[in-house]
Design a protein around this motif. Structure first.
Motif, short mmCIF file in Angstrom:
data_model
loop_
_atom_site.label_atom_id
_atom_site.label_comp_id
_atom_site.label_asym_id
_atom_site.label_seq_id
_atom_site.Cartn_x
_atom_site.Cartn_y
_atom_site.Cartn_z
N VAL A 1 1.12 -1.55 -0.30
CA VAL A 1 0.29 0.16 0.01
C VAL A 1 0.42 1.79 0.25
CG1 VAL A 1 -2.29 -1.15 1.27
CG2 VAL A 1 -0.32 0.39 2.42
N TYR A 2 0.62 2.67 0.00
CA TYR A 2 0.94 3.67 0.17
C TYR A 2 1.05 4.19 0.58
CZ TYR A 2 2.19 3.59 -5.18
OH TYR A 2 3.13 3.09 -6.93
N GLY A 3 0.93 4.08 2.15
CA GLY A 3 0.70 3.97 3.19
C GLY A 3 1.62 3.57 4.55
N ASP A 4 0.40 2.73 5.28
CA ASP A 4 0.72 2.29 7.46
C ASP A 4 0.24 2.36 7.55
OD1 ASP A 4 3.22 1.83 9.24
OD2 ASP A 4 4.12 3.89 8.64
N VAL B 1 -5.08 -0.69 8.61
CA VAL B 1 -3.50 0.23 8.10
C VAL B 1 -4.86 0.91 7.15
CG1 VAL B 1 -2.73 -1.01 5.99
CG2 VAL B 1 -2.94 -2.63 7.75
N TRP B 2 -4.11 2.88 6.95
CA TRP B 2 -3.88 3.46 5.92
C TRP B 2 -3.01 3.37 4.66
CZ3 TRP B 2 -1.08 6.85 4.69
CH2 TRP B 2 0.35 7.20 5.88
N ILE C 1 -14.93 7.30 4.64
CA ILE C 1 -13.78 7.85 5.67
C ILE C 1 -13.17 7.88 5.61
CG2 ILE C 1 -13.66 7.56 8.00
CD1 ILE C 1 -16.42 6.81 8.73
N THR C 2 -12.04 9.02 5.20
CA THR C 2 -11.02 9.75 4.94
C THR C 2 -10.26 10.51 6.16
OG1 THR C 2 -11.09 11.10 3.26
CG2 THR C 2 -11.61 9.29 1.95
N GLY C 3 -8.92 10.64 6.16
CA GLY C 3 -8.31 11.73 6.78
C GLY C 3 -9.35 10.91 8.45
N PRO C 4 -8.04 12.27 9.56
CA PRO C 4 -8.72 11.22 10.87
C PRO C 4 -9.87 11.43 11.15
CG PRO C 4 -7.31 13.23 10.87
CD PRO C 4 -7.77 13.07 8.98
N SER C 5 -10.24 10.61 13.04
CA SER C 5 -11.50 10.63 13.10
C SER C 5 -11.35 9.73 14.45
CB SER C 5 -12.00 8.92 12.09
OG SER C 5 -11.19 7.97 12.17
N THR C 6 -12.51 10.00 15.00
CA THR C 6 -13.04 9.86 16.75
C THR C 6 -13.67 8.07 16.27
OG1 THR C 6 -12.48 12.40 17.19
CG2 THR C 6 -13.60 10.09 18.67
N GLY D 1 -7.32 12.57 3.47
CA GLY D 1 -7.37 12.39 2.15
C GLY D 1 -7.32 10.71 2.67
N ALA D 2 -6.01 10.43 3.30
CA ALA D 2 -6.16 8.72 3.20
C ALA D 2 -7.63 8.06 3.75
CB ALA D 2 -5.20 8.44 4.35
N ARG D 3 -7.05 7.10 3.01
CA ARG D 3 -8.52 6.16 4.10
C ARG D 3 -7.92 4.75 3.71
NH1 ARG D 3 -8.99 1.54 -0.40
NH2 ARG D 3 -7.04 1.54 -1.74
N ILE D 4 -9.31 4.26 5.22
CA ILE D 4 -8.59 2.87 5.22
C ILE D 4 -8.35 1.41 4.69
CG2 ILE D 4 -9.16 0.97 7.26
CD1 ILE D 4 -8.09 3.78 8.66
N ALA D 5 -8.20 1.18 4.95
CA ALA D 5 -7.86 -0.31 3.40
C ALA D 5 -7.83 -1.47 3.95
CB ALA D 5 -6.38 -0.98 2.92
N TYR D 6 -7.51 -2.11 5.81
CA TYR D 6 -7.77 -2.98 7.18
C TYR D 6 -8.21 -2.09 8.20
CZ TYR D 6 -7.27 -7.13 9.04
OH TYR D 6 -8.20 -8.13 10.57
#
Length: 262
Positions: free
Chosen positions: A37-40, A218-219, A190-195, A107-112
């Motif tokens: 992924v392009y993320g972490d 995983v985002w 849902i993208t980006g930070p969340s509570t 702008g990042a999304r949750i992949a898992y």
């Protein structure tokens, strides 16, 4: 009395429902997620128990001090205090709840995403938490937890549940359980930070009681952002005892949940 911990590494080794490994034959850990992924990844969690307003064996202030890593010995242990439920969501449908901030890039999304929760089963009845006079309705095995992501709420049933075998307990041990569920779908759109707020984690109130949850996410971006090579994120799980057999609110060298946050 024992303490269990959540352990996080790059491969996301977290609390799950495998039996504790023996030294002779360590288990092969199942892979729940393995993608480039392009993320972490990010991990958050919290407790759903809180220090009491009324004194137990010690003044409540010593429980609050222990939560802030001040103090030691019996007065800094949850078996010295009648633990109560934290409940921060003002929702009459939840008897306990706590929240955490999932800090991922805009702008990042949750992949898992995987939600894990754990607590006391209320058994056996001859140990402090088992004698607790206040316990939730139903049972730990059947309980659906409440999951709220920002203003989007849902009920989550466990995909898998496990509890200590009664034959493995000594006369001073509480029976602990853990459960988990794949909650990737709850983050769709849902993208980006969340509570993230989790409630109704089954556990009694009383001396030596505990309960809590963790979320591993995983985002990813759809393309490199900023430009960099994609990273592989592999996720395995295990459930393991750590430190001493004394269930404490403050144990040197052990990972602890943070205080409930709103």
């Amino acid at each position: 009395m024992r303490i269990w911990g959540l352990v996080g590494t790059l491969t996301l080794l977290i609390l799950s429902t495998l039996p504790a490994a023996s030294a002779a034959s360590p288990p092969v850990l199942p892979t729940n997620y393995d993608q480039t992924v392009y993320g972490d990844f990010s991990m958050i969690g919290n407790t759903v128990t809180a220090c009491p307003a009324q004194p137990g064996h010690y003044p409540p202030k010593l429980c609050l001090d222990a939560r802030n890593r001040v103090g030691s010995g019996p007065s800094a242990q949850n078996n010295g205090h009648p633990m109560t439920w934290a409940d921060i969501d003002s929702d009459p449908a939840t008897y306990n709840s706590s929240s955490g901030r999932l800090a991922i890039p805009a702008g990042a999304r949750i992949a898992y995403a995987k939600l894990t929760w754990a607590g006391n089963t209320g058994s056996p009845t001859n140990v402090p938490c088992g004698r607790g006079p206040i316990r939730p309705p139903g049972s730990a095995k059947q309980q659906q937890v409440s999951l709220k992501i920002n203003d989007r709420g849902s009920l989550i049933a466990p995909d898998r549940y496990t509890a200590d075998a009664p034959g493995d307990l000594t006369h001073t041990d509480h029976q602990f359980y853990s459960a988990y569920a794949d909650v990737t779908g709850q983050f769709r759109g849902i993208t980006g930070p969340s509570t993230v707020t989790v409630g109704n984690v089954w556990t009694p109130q009383g001396f030596d009681c505990f309960g809590g949850w963790s979320l591993t996410a995983v985002w990813t971006f759809d393309t490199a952002h900023p430009p960099r090579p994609p990273a592989n994120r592999s996720r395995s799980t295990t459930r393991m005892p750590v430190c001493s057999r004394e269930n404490t609110a403050r144990t040197p060298g052990c990972r602890r949940s943070s205080q409930p946050v709103g």
